[in-house]
Motif scaffolding. Sequence first.
Motif, PDB file in Angstrom:
ATOM      1  N   PRO A 101       0.808  -1.235   0.000  1.00 47.70           N
ATOM      2  CA  PRO A 101       0.000   0.000   0.000  1.00 47.70           C
ATOM      3  C   PRO A 101       0.834   1.275   0.000  1.00 47.70           C
ATOM      4  CG  PRO A 101      -0.158  -1.120   2.124  1.00 47.70           C
ATOM      5  CD  PRO A 101       0.591  -2.040   1.215  1.00 47.70           C
ATOM      6  N   SER A 295      -8.334  -4.041  -7.245  1.00 52.62           N
ATOM      7  CA  SER A 295      -9.573  -3.287  -7.038  1.00 52.62           C
ATOM      8  C   SER A 295     -10.324  -3.726  -5.790  1.00 52.62           C
ATOM      9  CB  SER A 295     -10.476  -3.353  -8.270  1.00 52.62           C
ATOM     10  OG  SER A 295     -10.913  -4.657  -8.469  1.00 52.62           O
ATOM     11  N   SER A 297      -8.769  -4.591  -3.149  1.00 54.23           N
ATOM     12  CA  SER A 297      -7.777  -4.363  -2.080  1.00 54.23           C
ATOM     13  C   SER A 297      -7.413  -5.673  -1.377  1.00 54.23           C
ATOM     14  CB  SER A 297      -8.283  -3.360  -1.040  1.00 54.23           C
ATOM     15  OG  SER A 297      -8.515  -2.118  -1.628  1.00 54.23           O
ATOM     16  N   PHE A 300      -3.274  -6.755  -0.373  1.00 47.93           N
ATOM     17  CA  PHE A 300      -2.866  -5.358  -0.394  1.00 47.93           C
ATOM     18  C   PHE A 300      -2.317  -4.930   0.959  1.00 47.93           C
ATOM     19  CE2 PHE A 300      -3.596  -1.105  -2.077  1.00 47.93           C
ATOM     20  CZ  PHE A 300      -3.805  -1.310  -3.415  1.00 47.93           C
ATOM     21  N   VAL A 302      -4.361  -3.930   3.244  1.00 43.15           N
ATOM     22  CA  VAL A 302      -5.301  -2.935   3.767  1.00 43.15           C
ATOM     23  C   VAL A 302      -6.400  -3.598   4.596  1.00 43.15           C
ATOM     24  CG1 VAL A 302      -7.064  -1.256   3.108  1.00 43.15           C
ATOM     25  CG2 VAL A 302      -4.858  -1.220   1.973  1.00 43.15           C
ATOM     26  N   ASN A 327     -17.727  -3.092  -5.879  1.00 50.14           N
ATOM     27  CA  ASN A 327     -16.564  -2.934  -6.739  1.00 50.14           C
ATOM     28  C   ASN A 327     -16.802  -3.491  -8.123  1.00 50.14           C
ATOM     29  OD1 ASN A 327     -13.672  -2.381  -6.853  1.00 50.14           O
ATOM     30  ND2 ASN A 327     -13.850  -2.739  -4.662  1.00 50.14           N
ATOM     31  N   SER A 393      -9.652   5.999  -0.994  1.00 52.37           N
ATOM     32  CA  SER A 393      -8.779   4.839  -1.214  1.00 52.37           C
ATOM     33  C   SER A 393      -7.350   5.156  -0.799  1.00 52.37           C
ATOM     34  CB  SER A 393      -8.799   4.423  -2.688  1.00 52.37           C
ATOM     35  OG  SER A 393     -10.101   4.074  -3.068  1.00 52.37           O
ATOM     36  N   SER A 396      -6.892   5.153   2.885  1.00 54.89           N
ATOM     37  CA  SER A 396      -6.879   3.792   3.442  1.00 54.89           C
ATOM     38  C   SER A 396      -5.567   3.082   3.130  1.00 54.89           C
ATOM     39  CB  SER A 396      -8.071   2.982   2.933  1.00 54.89           C
ATOM     40  OG  SER A 396      -7.917   2.689   1.565  1.00 54.89           O
ATOM     41  N   MET A 397      -4.878   3.504   2.056  1.00 50.11           N
ATOM     42  CA  MET A 397      -3.581   2.894   1.740  1.00 50.11           C
ATOM     43  C   MET A 397      -2.498   3.298   2.737  1.00 50.11           C
ATOM     44  SD  MET A 397      -3.234   3.348  -2.317  1.00 50.11           S
ATOM     45  CE  MET A 397      -4.630   2.955  -3.336  1.00 50.11           C
TER      46      MET A 397
ATOM     47  N   THR B  40     -13.604   0.338   5.044  1.00 55.15           N
ATOM     48  CA  THR B  40     -12.363   0.814   5.653  1.00 55.15           C
ATOM     49  C   THR B  40     -12.635   2.182   6.276  1.00 55.15           C
ATOM     50  OG1 THR B  40     -11.784   1.658   3.481  1.00 55.15           O
ATOM     51  CG2 THR B  40     -10.839  -0.443   4.088  1.00 55.15           C
TER      52      THR B  40
END
Lengths: 578, 53
Positions: A101, A295, A297, A300, A302, A327, A393, A396-397, B40
């Motif tokens: 990430p 896509s 995640s 990842f 995360v 998604n 996004s 969140s990474m 998230t």
Amino acid sequence: MSLKKEAWGSRLGVIMAVAGSAVGLGNFLRFPGLAAQYGGGAFMLAYAISFLIIGLPIGWAEWAMGRHAGQLGYNSAPGAFACILRNRWGKYFGIIGVIVPVVIYMYYVIIEGWCLGYAVNFWRGELHLQDAKETVGYFADFTGATRDASAMAFSWHSTLPWLLGVFVLNFYLIYRGLSGGIEKMCKIAMPTLIILAVMLLVRVLTLGAPDASKPHDNVVNGLGYLWNPTKVMVVKTEPGPEDKPREIVGAKAIEEAKAEVAASGGALKMREDGVIQQLANPSLWLAAAGQIFFSLSVGFGVIIVYASYLTKKDDVVLSGLTASSTNEVCEVALGGLITVPAAVAFLGVAGVAGQAGVGLGFKILPLVFSKMPAGAFFGGAFFFMLFLAAVTSSISMLQPGIAFVEEALGVGRRVSVAILGLLTTFGTGFVLYFTADLKALDTLDFWVGTFLIFVLATIQIIVFGWKWGLDKGFDELHQGASIRVPWIFRPIMKWICPAFLLTIFAMWLLKEIFGFDLSTGSAGAVSGYVTDLFGEKSSLVAQLSVAMVIAIFIFFGLMTARSSAYARAQKGLPKSDA
Amino acid sequence: MTTAGLLVMLLSVSTVVFLFSWCIWKVLTTPSETDTLHGTEFETPDVRMDKDH
């Protein structure tokens, strides 16, 4: 009545929040680029299979492992791996879940800046792009794809100012803990994005053939390019090293191609690649699986971190499924159906087949908006919503990196954010400088955004199915869940998924690293991503990009090795006795 | 676009739309699901701890 309304509003709000966290640039920009690069129903078939047998199961495995680690007090991927594997080496596998990430953030934030820049320039009325040549040229100038460092100008039409704004915004929100505001904004932005995407889809599907002099460049052929399982191509009978097959889509175009072949005196011939033949290409599978991972995640780092904050009462099964299905709708039913058919309508099949990467959407969508009434407004709104989806996004990474630094060094959130800020400033600066042909971005997207994700996902499912055990894993999954994971996923998670991933990996190594062509059984070409790193055609930028990833791995590895935080984790004990 | 291509497209799009619709229906009709469904979310415990300090 009002109570009932409120309850429904609240439930829809929760769904929108989940959608906001799940939908990002991968759906609308990365997926169409890959679908165009590998074009054809075979890619979509590989993609659908990947979703069912690796995307969903590994996603659930991550939710379960993350929550289990969180119950023991560990909130980072190294912590989760240490407490599940219960040995001194487990934490080092988890480092991949931090690197992925963090490195993806370094180039993702640049694309986020492009979205904001395009949105504002649309609203300023500055994007009067009339044809594909002009749109492609504008994108090259905006991103600096023409030469290194050319995106570093303070101009409305250059990446730098937008990137600075986005980068500062992201860290300000995280540093001040204000990102909840963005989350609330997403509850409005997500439905708006979807409504705009549906409007765009209707416009694309009614485009027909935008250039009357090129009747084969039309939307129906664009849909055929994306979905037809069999590829029809014209190839040279004795091809040179630079000669590539020319794909033909549409009944009339095929008739014309046959006439051309007949008139060529044997210099050309028709070729049909069936589904099985196309599916024998391991790169196609790697790309399809990589996109599913990217896509959703998954793989990842995360999900494992966010799941660690949940309790036993939370429903990780339906959470994972809702996020994944949102998604997929955005990706398959909107992102893919909009960009690729429109690209074929404006650039033709030959023009699209040569395109790859996230740039395709930026080269095509502005043209579609220019053919719409009030296109400047809608174009600006679409890219702005995309920007908002990207902000959630990208934030969140950063959390996996922040949680790791907090845990490994025992520091507070603000110190952790500062360290991550320095690291990602360097990495993003690197990608921003080396923009010629978007080489740095493309290299990192392949080796980290596809390859490392694939590696981490493979490790995760093997750990889940073989080390942790299906019984423990499914018990954890079903805690608080309103639905049960169907039994078929037990053999999938234990046998099919790991075997599938390892087979793709072995085939990919054979073809792309050792140059062994599986379809002909002879020596073939080695992947461009490999020749970029070794040999006569190597690229210094690609080498530096990979060297940067290795340096970050060593940096995080040293932090992990010197940290005392994982001593109890590797014995399977809670972080503290409290 | 060939007939096979049309079928692959219809099957793919309808599958993901059905799955998404089913999830929405399940969330909307399951009691207390709102409290247990998560993405998230950004208000992680360390953010709250940081704010408290």
